[in-house]
Design a protein around this motif. Structure first.
Motif, PDB file in Angstrom:
ATOM      1  N   ASP A 163       0.859  -1.179   0.000  1.00 43.79           N
ATOM      2  CA  ASP A 163       0.000   0.000   0.000  1.00 43.79           C
ATOM      3  C   ASP A 163       0.897   1.231   0.000  1.00 43.79           C
ATOM      4  O   ASP A 163       1.719   1.401   0.906  1.00 43.79           O
ATOM      5  CB  ASP A 163      -0.891   0.051   1.244  1.00 43.79           C
ATOM      6  CG  ASP A 163      -1.846  -1.128   1.332  1.00 43.79           C
ATOM      7  OD1 ASP A 163      -2.167  -1.708   0.285  1.00 43.79           O
ATOM      8  OD2 ASP A 163      -2.259  -1.460   2.459  1.00 43.79           O
ATOM      9  N   VAL A 164       0.749   2.084  -0.992  1.00 45.36           N
ATOM     10  CA  VAL A 164       1.536   3.313  -1.044  1.00 45.36           C
ATOM     11  C   VAL A 164       0.701   4.399  -1.701  1.00 45.36           C
ATOM     12  O   VAL A 164      -0.130   4.120  -2.570  1.00 45.36           O
ATOM     13  CB  VAL A 164       2.869   3.103  -1.798  1.00 45.36           C
ATOM     14  CG1 VAL A 164       2.639   2.913  -3.293  1.00 45.36           C
ATOM     15  CG2 VAL A 164       3.843   4.247  -1.563  1.00 45.36           C
ATOM     16  N   THR A 165       0.902   5.628  -1.253  1.00 43.42           N
ATOM     17  CA  THR A 165       0.160   6.774  -1.768  1.00 43.42           C
ATOM     18  C   THR A 165       1.134   7.838  -2.232  1.00 43.42           C
ATOM     19  O   THR A 165       2.130   8.113  -1.555  1.00 43.42           O
ATOM     20  CB  THR A 165      -0.766   7.359  -0.670  1.00 43.42           C
ATOM     21  OG1 THR A 165      -1.659   6.341  -0.222  1.00 43.42           O
ATOM     22  CG2 THR A 165      -1.579   8.521  -1.221  1.00 43.42           C
ATOM     23  N   VAL A 166       0.856   8.426  -3.391  1.00 45.29           N
ATOM     24  CA  VAL A 166       1.717   9.455  -3.983  1.00 45.29           C
ATOM     25  C   VAL A 166       0.892  10.729  -4.107  1.00 45.29           C
ATOM     26  O   VAL A 166      -0.152  10.737  -4.761  1.00 45.29           O
ATOM     27  CB  VAL A 166       2.231   9.028  -5.372  1.00 45.29           C
ATOM     28  CG1 VAL A 166       3.170  10.079  -5.943  1.00 45.29           C
ATOM     29  CG2 VAL A 166       2.905   7.663  -5.296  1.00 45.29           C
ATOM     30  N   ARG A 167       1.377  11.807  -3.498  1.00 51.51           N
ATOM     31  CA  ARG A 167       0.606  13.056  -3.448  1.00 51.51           C
ATOM     32  C   ARG A 167       1.298  14.183  -4.200  1.00 51.51           C
ATOM     33  O   ARG A 167       2.528  14.266  -4.238  1.00 51.51           O
ATOM     34  CB  ARG A 167       0.397  13.482  -1.994  1.00 51.51           C
ATOM     35  CG  ARG A 167      -0.458  12.510  -1.187  1.00 51.51           C
ATOM     36  CD  ARG A 167      -0.683  13.020   0.237  1.00 51.51           C
ATOM     37  NE  ARG A 167      -1.579  12.154   0.985  1.00 51.51           N
ATOM     38  CZ  ARG A 167      -1.181  11.087   1.663  1.00 51.51           C
ATOM     39  NH1 ARG A 167       0.106  10.770   1.680  1.00 51.51           N
ATOM     40  NH2 ARG A 167      -2.044  10.340   2.316  1.00 51.51           N
ATOM     41  N   ALA A 168       0.491  15.052  -4.760  1.00 50.67           N
ATOM     42  CA  ALA A 168       1.013  16.240  -5.435  1.00 50.67           C
ATOM     43  C   ALA A 168       1.758  17.112  -4.434  1.00 50.67           C
ATOM     44  O   ALA A 168       1.326  17.279  -3.293  1.00 50.67           O
ATOM     45  CB  ALA A 168      -0.137  17.027  -6.068  1.00 50.67           C
ATOM     46  N   GLY A 169       2.896  17.643  -4.883  1.00 52.62           N
ATOM     47  CA  GLY A 169       3.665  18.540  -4.033  1.00 52.62           C
ATOM     48  C   GLY A 169       4.694  17.863  -3.169  1.00 52.62           C
ATOM     49  O   GLY A 169       5.280  18.510  -2.290  1.00 52.62           O
ATOM     50  N   GLU A 170       4.951  16.568  -3.391  1.00 53.18           N
ATOM     51  CA  GLU A 170       5.951  15.885  -2.581  1.00 53.18           C
ATOM     52  C   GLU A 170       6.866  15.021  -3.434  1.00 53.18           C
ATOM     53  O   GLU A 170       6.510  14.585  -4.523  1.00 53.18           O
ATOM     54  CB  GLU A 170       5.300  15.012  -1.502  1.00 53.18           C
ATOM     55  CG  GLU A 170       4.678  13.734  -2.012  1.00 53.18           C
ATOM     56  CD  GLU A 170       4.251  12.781  -0.900  1.00 53.18           C
ATOM     57  OE1 GLU A 170       4.322  13.168   0.284  1.00 53.18           O
ATOM     58  OE2 GLU A 170       3.836  11.660  -1.220  1.00 53.18           O
ATOM     59  N   VAL A 171       8.073  14.813  -2.894  1.00 51.77           N
ATOM     60  CA  VAL A 171       9.015  13.857  -3.458  1.00 51.77           C
ATOM     61  C   VAL A 171       8.976  12.619  -2.571  1.00 51.77           C
ATOM     62  O   VAL A 171       9.258  12.702  -1.365  1.00 51.77           O
ATOM     63  CB  VAL A 171      10.452  14.417  -3.496  1.00 51.77           C
ATOM     64  CG1 VAL A 171      11.430  13.350  -3.992  1.00 51.77           C
ATOM     65  CG2 VAL A 171      10.525  15.654  -4.380  1.00 51.77           C
ATOM     66  N   LEU A 172       8.612  11.494  -3.158  1.00 56.54           N
ATOM     67  CA  LEU A 172       8.592  10.214  -2.454  1.00 56.54           C
ATOM     68  C   LEU A 172       9.759   9.383  -2.963  1.00 56.54           C
ATOM     69  O   LEU A 172       9.840   9.081  -4.155  1.00 56.54           O
ATOM     70  CB  LEU A 172       7.274   9.475  -2.702  1.00 56.54           C
ATOM     71  CG  LEU A 172       7.210   8.006  -2.246  1.00 56.54           C
ATOM     72  CD1 LEU A 172       7.377   7.895  -0.735  1.00 56.54           C
ATOM     73  CD2 LEU A 172       5.914   7.353  -2.707  1.00 56.54           C
ATOM     74  N   ALA A 173      10.677   9.020  -2.070  1.00 60.50           N
ATOM     75  CA  ALA A 173      11.811   8.180  -2.440  1.00 60.50           C
ATOM     76  C   ALA A 173      11.509   6.730  -2.089  1.00 60.50           C
ATOM     77  O   ALA A 173      11.050   6.436  -0.978  1.00 60.50           O
ATOM     78  CB  ALA A 173      13.077   8.639  -1.729  1.00 60.50           C
ATOM     79  N   LEU A 174      11.761   5.825  -3.034  1.00 59.51           N
ATOM     80  CA  LEU A 174      11.665   4.391  -2.789  1.00 59.51           C
ATOM     81  C   LEU A 174      13.084   3.876  -2.587  1.00 59.51           C
ATOM     82  O   LEU A 174      13.930   3.991  -3.471  1.00 59.51           O
ATOM     83  CB  LEU A 174      11.014   3.677  -3.978  1.00 59.51           C
ATOM     84  CG  LEU A 174       9.642   4.184  -4.418  1.00 59.51           C
ATOM     85  CD1 LEU A 174       9.129   3.358  -5.599  1.00 59.51           C
ATOM     86  CD2 LEU A 174       8.644   4.162  -3.266  1.00 59.51           C
ATOM     87  N   VAL A 175      13.357   3.349  -1.402  1.00 63.42           N
ATOM     88  CA  VAL A 175      14.692   2.857  -1.095  1.00 63.42           C
ATOM     89  C   VAL A 175      14.591   1.425  -0.600  1.00 63.42           C
ATOM     90  O   VAL A 175      13.527   0.943  -0.225  1.00 63.42           O
ATOM     91  CB  VAL A 175      15.401   3.742  -0.041  1.00 63.42           C
ATOM     92  CG1 VAL A 175      15.451   5.196  -0.493  1.00 63.42           C
ATOM     93  CG2 VAL A 175      14.719   3.635   1.323  1.00 63.42           C
ATOM     94  N   GLY A 176      15.738   0.749  -0.577  1.00 67.42           N
ATOM     95  CA  GLY A 176      15.781  -0.633  -0.129  1.00 67.42           C
ATOM     96  C   GLY A 176      16.877  -1.374  -0.859  1.00 67.42           C
ATOM     97  O   GLY A 176      17.421  -0.883  -1.856  1.00 67.42           O
ATOM     98  N   PRO A 177      17.235  -2.556  -0.404  1.00 71.27           N
ATOM     99  CA  PRO A 177      18.318  -3.314  -1.035  1.00 71.27           C
ATOM    100  C   PRO A 177      17.929  -3.829  -2.420  1.00 71.27           C
ATOM    101  O   PRO A 177      16.761  -3.763  -2.822  1.00 71.27           O
ATOM    102  CB  PRO A 177      18.548  -4.476  -0.056  1.00 71.27           C
ATOM    103  CG  PRO A 177      17.233  -4.651   0.632  1.00 71.27           C
ATOM    104  CD  PRO A 177      16.651  -3.270   0.745  1.00 71.27           C
ATOM    105  N   ASN A 178      18.915  -4.333  -3.142  1.00 68.61           N
ATOM    106  CA  ASN A 178      18.652  -4.937  -4.448  1.00 68.61           C
ATOM    107  C   ASN A 178      17.624  -6.053  -4.307  1.00 68.61           C
ATOM    108  O   ASN A 178      17.700  -6.866  -3.378  1.00 68.61           O
ATOM    109  CB  ASN A 178      19.943  -5.503  -5.038  1.00 68.61           C
ATOM    110  CG  ASN A 178      20.949  -4.432  -5.389  1.00 68.61           C
ATOM    111  OD1 ASN A 178      20.579  -3.285  -5.633  1.00 68.61           O
ATOM    112  ND2 ASN A 178      22.221  -4.785  -5.410  1.00 68.61           N
ATOM    113  N   GLY A 179      16.682  -6.090  -5.238  1.00 64.74           N
ATOM    114  CA  GLY A 179      15.679  -7.147  -5.215  1.00 64.74           C
ATOM    115  C   GLY A 179      14.524  -6.906  -4.274  1.00 64.74           C
ATOM    116  O   GLY A 179      13.654  -7.776  -4.121  1.00 64.74           O
ATOM    117  N   ALA A 180      14.470  -5.721  -3.643  1.00 64.47           N
ATOM    118  CA  ALA A 180      13.401  -5.456  -2.679  1.00 64.47           C
ATOM    119  C   ALA A 180      12.063  -5.177  -3.353  1.00 64.47           C
ATOM    120  O   ALA A 180      11.016  -5.274  -2.713  1.00 64.47           O
ATOM    121  CB  ALA A 180      13.786  -4.284  -1.782  1.00 64.47           C
TER     122      ALA A 180
END
Length: 274
Positions: A40-57
């Motif tokens: 579950d993830v939400t992306v909103r106007a006016g923000e930078v959302l970074a997706l991080v995690g190890p390889n293969g995550a």
């Protein structure tokens, strides 16, 4: 019976905080492997959302799902409030722009021609007359005008990455999905790209960016989603999410989280015993 193609209608202006993309219970399988398991993830106007995690995550897979480039095994992906599958390709191209990990072209297009490809979705719309301005602005922002007439294939990896980003910026979609945009870049241009992400968010766009550099994520993201084994291990502001214990467990590597001595901002570094 002959069906007439309807012209894609540009989206209305977005409002700050508006949800431009979201997933609910998203499961994605690639072959026999479940890559995302109930995300579950939400992306909103006016923000930078970074997706991080190890390889293969599952970071790139989640980005592809948000772009409607992958089909979910279960769950739903919505773009601008509508299930992704209900948008046509032309409608999607006006609403989200995607930067893949690598860009390859078979024909000797010039740099300016590649950037201009980002304007294709606007052909035939009232905003098509902004093509020249949008292309020039995108090239200036990514510092590529000096090699505008050079073949894209003759560029270095870092130069190609900046041209590919310029194409995305020229598209002027309100949702930007960027997969490792800093991977081939030097220090100066890594900072440039993340500053551009913040500028686009400040202008009202939603930006989702896959990053390996936790320092860049801490400095520039409004929100970070930490992926681990196909799930969201944490989601929130970097100062709350970047916890030594969590990051050390997720990356299977001892990590230190420290305040910057001058600004107090979060710094993340591997724990080393040299």
């Amino acid at each position: 019976m002959i069906r007439l193609r309807t012209r894609a209608v540009p989206p209305p202006p977005v409002t700050p905080g508006e949800v431009l993309a979201e997933t609910e219970g998203l499961r994605v399988r690639l072959g026999a492997r479940e890559v995302l398991a109930g995300v579950d993830v939400t992306v909103r106007a006016g923000e930078v959302l970074a997706l991080v995690g190890p390889n293969g995550a599952g970071k790139s897979t989640l980005l592809s799902a948000l772009a409607a480039d992958l089909t979910a095994a279960e769950g739903v992906v919505r773009i601008h409030g509508r299930p992704a599958a209900q948008w046509s390709a032309p409608e999607l191209a006006l609403r989200r722009a995607v930067l893949p990990q690598s860009a390859a072209l078979s024909f000797p297009f010039t740099v300016e021609e590649v950037v201009r490809m980002g304007r294709a979705p606007w052909a035939g719309t009232p905003l098509a007359d902004q093509d020249d301005m949008a292309v020039a602005a995108a090239m200036a922002a990514t510092e590529v005008p000096a090699f505008a007439v050079r073949p894209f294939s003759a560029l270095s990896g870092g130069e190609r990455a900046r041209v590919a980003l310029a194409r995305v910026l020229a598209q002027r979609a309100p949702l930007l999905l960027l997969d490792e945009p800093t991977a081939a870049l030097d220090l100066k241009h890594q900072e440039l790209v993340l500053r551009l992400c913040r500028e686009r968010a400040r202008a009202g766009d939603a930006v989702v960016v896959v990053l390996h550099d936790l320092g860049l994520a801490a400095a520039y993201a409004h929100r970070v989603a930490v992926l681990h084994a196909g799930r969201i291990a944490a989601d929130g502001p970097p100062a709350e999410v970047f916890d030594e214990r969590l990051l050390s467990e997720v990356y299977d590597q001892p990590v230190e989280v420290l305040p910057h001595p001058r600004t107090g901002a979060v710094l993340v570094a591997p724990r080393r015993d040299l």
